[in-house]
Scaffold this motif. Structure first.
Motif, PDB file in Angstrom:
ATOM      1  N   ALA A 185       0.915  -1.321  -0.089  1.00 19.54           N
ATOM      2  CA  ALA A 185       0.275   0.457   0.203  1.00 19.54           C
ATOM      3  C   ALA A 185       1.431   1.302  -0.261  1.00 19.54           C
ATOM      4  O   ALA A 185       0.273   2.048  -0.682  1.00 19.54           O
ATOM      5  N   VAL A 186       2.221   0.838   0.925  1.00 13.91           N
ATOM      6  CA  VAL A 186       3.127   2.183   0.385  1.00 13.91           C
ATOM      7  C   VAL A 186       3.753   2.718  -0.478  1.00 13.91           C
ATOM      8  O   VAL A 186       3.180   3.974  -1.093  1.00 13.91           O
ATOM      9  N   LEU A 187       3.932   1.934  -0.804  1.00  8.39           N
ATOM     10  CA  LEU A 187       4.264   1.758  -2.956  1.00  8.39           C
ATOM     11  C   LEU A 187       3.540   2.228  -3.338  1.00  8.39           C
ATOM     12  O   LEU A 187       3.933   3.055  -4.408  1.00  8.39           O
ATOM     13  N   SER A 199      -0.008   2.022 -10.888  1.00  5.85           N
ATOM     14  CA  SER A 199      -1.523   1.424 -11.569  1.00  5.85           C
ATOM     15  C   SER A 199      -1.504   0.203 -11.049  1.00  5.85           C
ATOM     16  O   SER A 199      -2.436   0.015 -11.289  1.00  5.85           O
ATOM     17  N   THR A 200      -0.747  -0.475 -11.676  1.00 10.78           N
ATOM     18  CA  THR A 200      -0.542  -1.737 -10.630  1.00 10.78           C
ATOM     19  C   THR A 200      -0.544  -2.494  -9.714  1.00 10.78           C
ATOM     20  O   THR A 200      -0.986  -3.083  -9.239  1.00 10.78           O
ATOM     21  N   LEU A 201       0.323  -1.595  -8.759  1.00 11.19           N
ATOM     22  CA  LEU A 201       0.659  -1.299  -7.789  1.00 11.19           C
ATOM     23  C   LEU A 201      -0.726  -1.438  -7.290  1.00 11.19           C
ATOM     24  O   LEU A 201      -1.104  -2.171  -5.865  1.00 11.19           O
ATOM     25  N   GLU A 202      -1.535  -0.666  -7.319  1.00  9.20           N
ATOM     26  CA  GLU A 202      -3.042  -0.183  -7.058  1.00  9.20           C
ATOM     27  C   GLU A 202      -4.231  -1.424  -7.067  1.00  9.20           C
ATOM     28  O   GLU A 202      -4.571  -1.553  -6.294  1.00  9.20           O
ATOM     29  N   ARG A 203      -3.811  -1.925  -8.486  1.00  9.87           N
ATOM     30  CA  ARG A 203      -5.042  -2.743  -8.976  1.00  9.87           C
ATOM     31  C   ARG A 203      -4.807  -3.756  -8.301  1.00  9.87           C
ATOM     32  O   ARG A 203      -4.779  -4.701  -7.914  1.00  9.87           O
ATOM     33  N   THR A 204      -3.094  -5.019  -8.230  1.00  6.35           N
ATOM     34  CA  THR A 204      -3.225  -5.321  -7.160  1.00  6.35           C
ATOM     35  C   THR A 204      -3.274  -5.618  -6.161  1.00  6.35           C
ATOM     36  O   THR A 204      -3.649  -6.517  -5.014  1.00  6.35           O
ATOM     37  N   VAL A 205      -3.003  -4.187  -5.287  1.00  2.26           N
ATOM     38  CA  VAL A 205      -2.959  -4.405  -3.792  1.00  2.26           C
ATOM     39  C   VAL A 205      -4.647  -4.513  -3.471  1.00  2.26           C
ATOM     40  O   VAL A 205      -5.274  -4.855  -2.434  1.00  2.26           O
ATOM     41  N   ARG A 206      -4.952  -3.893  -3.961  1.00  2.00           N
ATOM     42  CA  ARG A 206      -6.614  -3.743  -4.157  1.00  2.00           C
ATOM     43  C   ARG A 206      -7.429  -4.940  -4.105  1.00  2.00           C
ATOM     44  O   ARG A 206      -8.518  -5.734  -3.474  1.00  2.00           O
ATOM     45  N   GLU A 207      -7.196  -5.729  -5.560  1.00  2.00           N
ATOM     46  CA  GLU A 207      -7.475  -7.465  -4.802  1.00  2.00           C
ATOM     47  C   GLU A 207      -6.737  -7.774  -3.818  1.00  2.00           C
ATOM     48  O   GLU A 207      -7.742  -9.002  -3.147  1.00  2.00           O
ATOM     49  N   ARG A 208      -5.852  -7.693  -3.804  1.00  2.00           N
ATOM     50  CA  ARG A 208      -5.443  -8.230  -2.810  1.00  2.00           C
ATOM     51  C   ARG A 208      -5.651  -8.308  -1.539  1.00  2.00           C
ATOM     52  O   ARG A 208      -6.293  -9.580  -0.872  1.00  2.00           O
ATOM     53  N   ALA A 226      -2.918  -0.818   5.612  1.00  2.00           N
ATOM     54  CA  ALA A 226      -2.987  -0.645   4.387  1.00  2.00           C
ATOM     55  C   ALA A 226      -3.808  -0.405   3.826  1.00  2.00           C
ATOM     56  O   ALA A 226      -4.258   0.509   2.821  1.00  2.00           O
ATOM     57  N   ILE A 227      -5.391  -1.158   4.421  1.00  2.00           N
ATOM     58  CA  ILE A 227      -6.621  -0.235   3.658  1.00  2.00           C
ATOM     59  C   ILE A 227      -6.549   1.151   4.315  1.00  2.00           C
ATOM     60  O   ILE A 227      -7.138   2.124   4.097  1.00  2.00           O
ATOM     61  N   LEU A 228      -6.351   1.887   5.262  1.00  2.00           N
ATOM     62  CA  LEU A 228      -6.380   2.850   5.585  1.00  2.00           C
ATOM     63  C   LEU A 228      -5.487   3.879   4.677  1.00  2.00           C
ATOM     64  O   LEU A 228      -6.149   5.039   4.272  1.00  2.00           O
ATOM     65  N   LYS A 242     -15.782   2.725 -10.774  1.00  2.00           N
ATOM     66  CA  LYS A 242     -15.382   1.586 -10.034  1.00  2.00           C
ATOM     67  C   LYS A 242     -14.690   1.919  -8.574  1.00  2.00           C
ATOM     68  O   LYS A 242     -14.084   1.392  -8.281  1.00  2.00           O
ATOM     69  N   ARG A 243     -15.097   3.079  -8.276  1.00  2.00           N
ATOM     70  CA  ARG A 243     -14.500   3.615  -6.869  1.00  2.00           C
ATOM     71  C   ARG A 243     -15.553   3.004  -5.397  1.00  2.00           C
ATOM     72  O   ARG A 243     -16.567   2.166  -4.991  1.00  2.00           O
ATOM     73  N   LEU A 244     -14.178   2.022  -4.605  1.00  2.00           N
ATOM     74  CA  LEU A 244     -14.854   1.225  -3.256  1.00  2.00           C
ATOM     75  C   LEU A 244     -15.056   2.366  -2.022  1.00  2.00           C
ATOM     76  O   LEU A 244     -14.068   1.728  -1.583  1.00  2.00           O
ATOM     77  N   PHE A 245     -14.139   3.452  -2.502  1.00  2.00           N
ATOM     78  CA  PHE A 245     -14.225   3.853  -0.809  1.00  2.00           C
ATOM     79  C   PHE A 245     -15.247   3.872   0.126  1.00  2.00           C
ATOM     80  O   PHE A 245     -14.534   3.313   1.287  1.00  2.00           O
TER      81      PHE A 245
END
Length: 641
Positions: A185-187, A199-208, A226-228, A242-245
């Motif tokens: 999440a930090v990265l 974009s790649t990091l955001e997609r993978t961390v969201r899915e994870r 990480a969620i915070l 696609k917002r999931l806030f």
């Protein structure tokens, strides 16, 4: 007596009519080729030939076993071929990608596919966070030096959201080993300078995160942190379709409750049922402790702070309730700080609570502004609020930018009285349809106007280098403050006799909007014609540009047109202007609109109507009226949350 004669004789098989009706078929008494029912009804009684049933093979039949073995062998060969193709594709991708060519558009799929195949081959769980980061490091897209640089950048970002802090001595390797979710999440939050990587990091961390919480049911402080972080800098990832806030915020709140963070170790241990307290014992805590770990206290207060800020600006329900224990947690962090940023948590929480308290006191439902004593009561509330705010922030607010913005936002919250809320516009006019604001009400509105102006001016005083570090509550505060200035400068149906000239003389909104457009374009490179991306941070400049265009048009109208119309005034005020042919005109479309729809591409330039700003954009969603540029889309974004 022979009973065989009294019983009807059963036929060998049923006729077709009886079989279709699923009734008993009995032969007629005269012995003909017709049953009793067909004889009475006059139906054609037909007996069909019996079909030979296919004999089922036994489960252990040799031919069945051989057929299944052949199918299994074919599937195994197909799987081997697929894995070989994936490995070759991954190898060629790694050869083609380098730090000089950091395009990740073709890299995202091999990562996901490789991860899936690894899980199948090992028949176990693979830490997808670590796997993705290892892939990026292995291909040179993300170097160790760059990752350490993002870690340092995140430590600077913590000044604006002190609820998840990375210690000074922490390295990438230690985070990968002990806190993989937090590292991922930090990265993702700190890599803004590399959009493809982010974009790649955001997609993978969201899915994870979603898979770990919703499918695996994991709950941990690492996961909660990480969620915070993902939510705190979600404007980098905010694509409204696609917002999931709100969904993720509710997940974080439920994790806090399930881990007992809202109770404290002593009370949580006494309840026991349904609470998961392993995180406390694993960190060396005991059931008799007053507080959980510092990290747990920070993340608990951070969830409340985000939820409360969302409730302020977007009129969302605050689903995590304030308790005295929460204030005690903030006080404990302030008295015994582990990091410098711990000193910010208590004033931020107190300021937010103060805004809530006086907002309730000044609501028209709780204070009769028409009575003769209302003026004195209002002045008392205003003086008390200022005194308490000065007490909470003894130093000059400008010395600390986060607390300065928080104080101005709390003041706007306290004085706004819900009259500028989109949810109450056109539903009730305070004091009657033709009653002007009372002197006491006028004082509160002026104080609200002044606090919104101070917020925007403070925001504009920030160096440009600070903008990418700002957390989402600060951006929400900017949107809310601009909305307040906007509606008070063009009129609002809630205050039909409010003098908009007072607001226009006190606030030069067009200058503020010009500066915001220039600054956002300098940072993101986005223009109205060519936004740099689909995320909210990239679209902020075009959005403010459209607000400015709308404001310049609407302030030319008579005040009565702005304040008395039952519908948004711009929807009918410019109907006489020329419009493009063969276009269904919807005036004042926000320039962000085509990027809020899945049917539009980021690279597609917006279509501009000659005399009607962005009128050519067609809606594909029946509930998209908040994009009209009367500013209501700033105050009623709940429909996309």
């Amino acid at each position: 007596m022979d009973n065989s004669l009294s019983k009807p004789r059963k036929t060998e098989r049923a006729c077709k009519p009886c079989r279709d009706l699923k009734v008993r078929c009995l032969p007629s008494s005269d012995g003909g080729n017709i049953c009793k029912k067909c004889q009475r009804s006059g139906a054609c009684c037909v007996f069909e030939e019996l079909k030979q049933r296919k004999k089922r093979k036994a489960p252990d039949d040799p031919t069945t076993v051989e057929a299944l073995e052949a199918k299994l062998s074919d599937l195994a060969k197909q799987l081997e071929t697929s894995n070989a193709q994936l490995q070759s594709l991954q190898g060629s991708t790694c050869e083609n990608l380098s730090p000089d060519n950091p395009s990740l558009s073709s890299y995202a799929a091999p990562i996901a596919s490789s991860s899936s195949s690894t899980q199948v081959a090992d028949s176990g769980s693979v830490d997808q966070d670590e796997h993705v980061i290892e892939q990026l490091l292995g291909c040179g897209i993300l170097t160790t030096d760059a990752a350490n640089g993002y870690l340092l950048k995140y430590r600077e970002m913590c000044e604006y959201s002190p609820f998840v802090v990375i210690p000074e001595g922490t390295t990438i390797e230690s985070l990968r080993r002990d806190q993989p979710f937090l590292l991922h999440a930090v990265l993702a939050a700190a890599s803004r300078e590399n959009p493809d990587l982010q974009s790649t990091l955001e997609r993978t961390v969201r899915e994870r995160l979603l898979r770990t919480v919703m499918i695996e049911g994991e709950k941990s402080i690492d996961l909660l942190q990480a969620i915070l972080i993902y939510l705190t800098w979600e404007h980098f990832f905010h694509v409204p379709k696609k917002r999931l806030f709100n969904q993720l915020l509710h997940v974080a709140i439920s994790i806090c409750i399930d881990m007992g963070l809202d109770l404290g170790p002593c009370e949580a241990s006494a309840r026991k049922a349904g609470l998961q307290l392993d995180h406390h014992s694993s960190s060396g805590g005991t059931p008799d402790d007053v507080f959980f770990s510092r990290a747990a206290r920070r993340v608990y207060i951070g969830c409340y702070y985000l939820s409360s800020a969302s409730a302020w600006v977007w009129r969302k329900p605050n689903n995590i309730h304030y308790t005295e224990y929460m204030m005690q947690c903030a006080q404990s962090l302030s008295k015994d700080p582990e990091y410098e940023t711990d000193a910010l948590i208590l004033p931020l929480l107190r300021t937010q609570r103060l805004g809530d308290e006086f907002h309730d006191l000044l609501l028209p439902a709780n204070l009769d502004y028409s009575c003769s004593s209302s003026s004195e009561q209002v002045q008392t509330h205003l003086r008390t609020f200022r005194a308490k705010l000065d007490e909470l922030l003894p130093n000059e607010p400008s010395d600390c930018l986060p607390t300065s913005l928080a104080s101005h936002l709390a003041t706007s919250r306290a004085y706004e009285m819900d009259m500028l809320s989109k949810g109450t516009v056109n539903k009730e006019r305070i004091g009657g349809a033709n009653a002007p604001p009372t002197p006491s009400q006028h004082d509160v509105i002026m104080a609200c106007l002044d606090s919104a102006r101070c917020y925007v001016e403070t925001f504009l005083s920030f160096p440009l280098s600070e903008y990418p570090k700002l957390a989402v509550p600060q951006w929400w505060g900017l949107i809310g403050s601009v909305y307040i200035l906007y509606v008070l400068s063009i009129g609002t149906p809630q205050l039909p006799l409010w003098d908009v000239c007072v607001a226009r003389e006190k606030v030069r909104l067009e200058i503020y909007l010009d500066l915001l457009c220039y600054r956002m374009q300098s940072i993101t490179g986005s223009t109205t014609e060519a936004p740099a991306g689909r995320d909210l941070f990239s679209l902020m400049g075009p959005i403010f540009s459209n607000v400015k265009t709308s404001y310049e048009r609407l302030k030319k109208l008579p005040q009565t047109a702005s304040s008395m119309d039952a519908e948004p005034v711009h929807g009918t005020a410019f109907e006489s202007e020329a419009k493009p042919r063969n276009k269904q005109i919807k005036p004042g479309r926000c320039p962000a609109f085509p990027f809020w729809s899945r049917t539009q591409s980021v690279t597609s330039p917006p279509v501009e109507a000659p005399n009607d700003m962005f009128a050519g954009f067609e809606s594909i969603d029946p509930d998209m009226n908040f994009f009209h540029d009367d500013g209501s889309w700033l105050g009623d974004m709940s429909s996309v949350n």
